[in-house]
Design a protein around this motif. Structure first.
Motif: not given
Length: 269
Positions: A101, A104, A128, A132
């Protein structure tokens, strides 16, 4: 301290070792090339069964980021190249959901030749998001290890493990990933995730890459959940120290098998 030289010849040999076509001992090598084979050979070998390692990059004062969370340039260029070589030699790279998170990461191989490893996120509560970057399809396997029934995008593998006190037992994670065909694993981050696998006794090697900078504050590299109260009970790994160029790496062997893996092995010519 030993210098390393990852020449094209050395890297070609390491990829051949990973594929089971060669060995880490035969050949005419310089001293620095042989040191490179000693550093990366254990990750490339597949003859010793499942292997779990970890890598952490930090400053001289043991920080992995600033007080604001800036971690992008903690490792120097050679430290980053080292990380990418490790990614290229393992089957899968594991990170915790906090790292996924906050940072990245892409977890791809970009600074050397080699295939991208499987990208694995430990996400007990399903935090998540499905968009993502780490879950984007680039041809490599994508796996989420979670305790909840959250649906994931097509192509993303889900491994369900029951949580204990809100977290997933490291031994169960390794067992499930090995069963999924991922035998050589690297725990890449963050520090909390690495510490949990270290304390559980599941790591054969820990690579600590140190860059020559002083940050002065921010999160520390490793803080064990149950740290030793006396130095007599502290973890004392067998360490080999290598100069990468911009960074220095401590290759910490934590098990008898790790010491065995350092020994050159004959294989196919």
């Amino acid at each position: 301290m030993q210098g390393i030289n990852v020449t094209a010849k050395v890297w070609e040999r390491l990829l051949a070792v990973k594929a089971g076509r060669s060995c880490t001992c035969c050949g005419d090598w310089s001293a620095d090339e042989r040191s490179a084979l000693a550093l990366y050979g254990p990750l490339a070998r597949r003859d010793l069964g499942p292997l779990s390692v970890a890598q952490i990059g930090q400053s001289l004062d043991g920080r992995i980021a600033t007080v604001t969370g800036d971690a992008r340039d903690v490792s120097g260029p050679d430290g980053l190249a080292h990380l990418h070589r490790m990614r290229a030699l393992v089957d899968g790279v594991v990170i915790g959901v906090r790292t996924a998170l906050h940072d990245t990461p892409r977890l791809t191989v970009r600074m050397c030749d080699g295939a991208d490893p499987a990208r694995i996120v430990i996400d007990p509560r399903g935090r998540l998001p499905n968009d993502a970057p780490v879950l984007q399809d680039n041809g490599a396997r994508r796996i989420v290890v979670q305790a909840v029934g959250m649906a994931r995008p097509k192509g993303v593998e889900v491994i369900r493990i029951d949580a204990t006190d809100g977290s997933l037992p490291p031994a169960r994670i390794i067992e499930a990933l090995n069963a999924a065909g991922l035998r050589t694993l690297m725990i890449e981050g963050g520090g909390i995730t690495i510490a949990r696998f270290l304390e559980a006794g599941l790591l054969a090697h820990l690579h600590v890459a140190i860059a020559p900078l002083l940050i002065g504050g921010g999160p520390q590299g490793l803080t064990l959940p149950s740290p030793s109260e006396t130095l007599a009970h502290a973890i004392r790994p067998d360490c080999c120290v290598y100069s990468l160029g911009s960074d220095v790496v401590f290759d910490c062997a934590l098990t008898a098998r790790a010491l065995e893996a350092r020994a050159p092995v004959h294989g196919a010519a």
